[in-house]
Design a protein around this motif. Structure first.
Motif, short mmCIF file in Angstrom:
data_model
loop_
_atom_site.label_atom_id
_atom_site.label_comp_id
_atom_site.label_asym_id
_atom_site.label_seq_id
_atom_site.Cartn_x
_atom_site.Cartn_y
_atom_site.Cartn_z
N GLN A 162 45.99 44.31 61.38
CA GLN A 162 45.48 44.23 62.74
C GLN A 162 46.31 45.08 63.69
O GLN A 162 45.80 45.66 64.65
CB GLN A 162 45.46 42.77 63.20
N LEU A 163 47.62 45.18 63.41
CA LEU A 163 48.50 45.99 64.26
C LEU A 163 48.43 47.47 63.93
O LEU A 163 49.06 48.29 64.61
CB LEU A 163 49.95 45.50 64.11
N THR A 220 50.15 40.35 55.86
CA THR A 220 49.51 41.65 55.67
C THR A 220 48.27 41.78 56.57
O THR A 220 47.96 42.88 57.04
CB THR A 220 49.11 41.87 54.20
N LYS A 221 47.58 40.67 56.81
CA LYS A 221 46.45 40.71 57.76
C LYS A 221 46.95 41.07 59.15
O LYS A 221 46.31 41.85 59.87
CB LYS A 221 45.75 39.35 57.79
N MET A 222 48.07 40.49 59.55
CA MET A 222 48.62 40.80 60.86
C MET A 222 49.03 42.27 60.95
O MET A 222 48.73 42.96 61.93
CB MET A 222 49.83 39.90 61.16
N LEU A 277 55.06 45.25 69.33
CA LEU A 277 53.82 45.98 69.08
C LEU A 277 52.60 45.10 69.36
O LEU A 277 51.64 45.54 70.00
CB LEU A 277 53.81 46.48 67.63
N ALA A 278 52.64 43.85 68.88
CA ALA A 278 51.50 42.95 69.07
C ALA A 278 51.20 42.71 70.54
O ALA A 278 50.04 42.74 70.97
CB ALA A 278 51.77 41.62 68.35
N GLU A 298 42.70 38.71 63.17
CA GLU A 298 41.93 38.82 64.40
C GLU A 298 42.82 39.36 65.52
O GLU A 298 44.03 39.11 65.54
CB GLU A 298 41.38 37.46 64.83
N GLY A 299 42.23 40.07 66.47
CA GLY A 299 42.97 40.62 67.59
C GLY A 299 43.29 39.55 68.62
O GLY A 299 42.67 38.48 68.66
N LEU A 300 44.26 39.84 69.47
CA LEU A 300 44.64 38.89 70.53
C LEU A 300 43.72 39.06 71.74
O LEU A 300 43.22 40.13 72.01
CB LEU A 300 46.09 39.14 70.93
#
Length: 416
Positions: free
Chosen positions: A72-73, A67-69, A32-33, A414-416
């Motif tokens: 973001q997803l 949980t932050k990741m 997904l990321a 933060e996004g990639l």
């Protein structure tokens, strides 16, 4: 998708940028990321049917960074209504028959950012949210199939599935668990320790509310952790010597409940077992390398550690965040995502943290899972010192929350 356990030939291509073996939390979150941040083609191959995974009644402690990741997803919103924040944690150290279990160490549940350092999340809810999001993002998902074999062929890796399908990919990632067959096929050796312990996992219901408190009882046979779930329910992670654990797992419900009550205590009133009772052997498995040409290990396939610190899955999510960042950056620069020099960036980023956490858990387990009165006095003194040093306690909380060290962007929200 699948039809009767076989791959539907009309739904799948033969060439992918990335194939992921394993469609659990780690494999799905990696897919997904990367998919959300790139146009790479991705296939996830999972041996189990998705519906069975959604029915998983176990729960996991998810650190603040993870949980932050997940936020973001775009999946944390669906998970949050089912998650229980850990408001605080207490640590005790006693013998099984001791009447009093003095609290030696306490942790408030919030990080420096004012959010809970961890949530307890039902496994089935989490994997279901990740599956749905990955599918919506355009990841190809194949259930009830396996990566049977693979061979590096210069600029690609040839992948053979159990269904007989042959694929070509730029990179194969193994997220197939601590007993990874693909790790063995890649010829990657491991460092392995057997603790002669088993973990017993189950869910209980109790009369009084837990108020978000997690409890870690250190008993001579190993830690007994009580972790809060929604309502008057808690998840147990109960460590015992292997022979004793096997005996407990075979007990009838009444006898098991008596043994459970002896360890759980009376602080939450009467306790009743509600979830399935499962056992798993405990040990440490660390891959000597996380990568080889066109091949990478993540999650338990790269490292299996003792659950004493509750960091196993969170280490896997750190792998996801680091590998996704490396792959997406390489793709944007026009680099070969399966090239060894690219994959080495991921290994360099993650290996020291994994080895450090594995050895820390190993030392803690050996220190606390024994009957030595001398060691008990020493460790109680150490816990008492930590209790009196707020700065040191705060450092431990930030480490448990996944907010220390060289943090990948996704773990910072933060996004990639």
């Amino acid at each position: 998708m699948t039809k009767g356990g076989k791959m539907d030939q009309t739904d799948i291509q033969s060439r992918y940028d990335l194939v992921i073996a394993g469609g659990g939390y780690v494999g799905l979150s990696l897919a997904l990321a990367i998919k959300q941040a790139s146009d790479l083609s991705i296939l996830v191959v999972e041996p189990q049917p998705a519906e069975k995974m959604r029915r998983d009644e176990r729960a996991s402690a998810i650190a603040s960074g993870a949980t932050k990741m997940l936020g973001q997803l775009g999946v944390w919103e669906a998970i949050l209504p089912h998650a229980e924040p850990i408001q605080d944690m207490v640590v005790t150290d006693s013998k099984l028959h001791d009447i009093v279990r003095p609290v030696l160490l306490t942790f408030e549940g919030n990080t420096d950012e004012g959010v809970p350092f961890a949530h307890m999340v039902p496994n089935g809810v989490m994997v279901g949210a990740l599956y749905d999001a990955a599918k919506a993002a355009g990841v190809d998902l194949v259930e009830q199939d396996t990566v049977l074999d693979f061979v590096e062929e210069g600029p690609s890796v040839e992948v053979t599935l159990g269904s007989g399908r042959n694929l070509r990919a730029g990179l194969l990632v193994a997220a197939d668990g601590v007993r990874s067959r693909l790790r063995d096929l890649a010829g990657i050796p491991v460092v392995r320790f057997d603790y002669d312990q088993m973990g017993i996992v189950t869910t209980v219901e109790h009369e009084r509310p837990h108020e978000g408190r997690a409890v870690e009882h250190f008993l001579p046979s190993g830690p007994f952790a009580i972790l809060p779930l929604k309502g008057n329910h808690s998840s147990l992670v109960w460590n015992e010597r292997t022979d004793d654990a096997k005996r407990l797992l075979k007990m009838d419900d009444f006898t098991f409940s008596l043994e459970l009550e002896r360890r759980f205590g009376k602080q939450l009133g009467a306790v009743t077992e509600k979830g399935p009772r499962k056992g798993f052997p405990l040990g440490m498995v660390l891959a000597r390398s996380f990568v080889s040409p066109r091949f990478a290990l993540i999650g338990d396939a790269a490292h299996g550690i003792h659950p004493i610190a509750g960091q196993g899955l969170n280490l896997g999510f750190k792998d996801v965040a680091a590998l996704a960042e490396v792959i997406v950056e390489a793709a944007r620069l026009g680099q070969d995502i399966g090239a060894l020099d690219v994959l080495e960036r991921y290994q360099t980023w993650r290996r020291f943290d994994v080895v450090q956490m594995g050895m820390t858990c190993d030392i803690l387990n050996r220190l606390f899972s024994n009957k030595s009165d001398i060691l008990r006095h020493v460790r109680d003194l150490g816990l008492g010192i930590v209790e009196r040093l707020p700065g040191l306690k705060r450092m431990f909380i930030e480490e448990a929350a996944g907010n220390s060290g060289d943090i990948p962007r996704l773990l910072r929200g933060e996004g990639l």
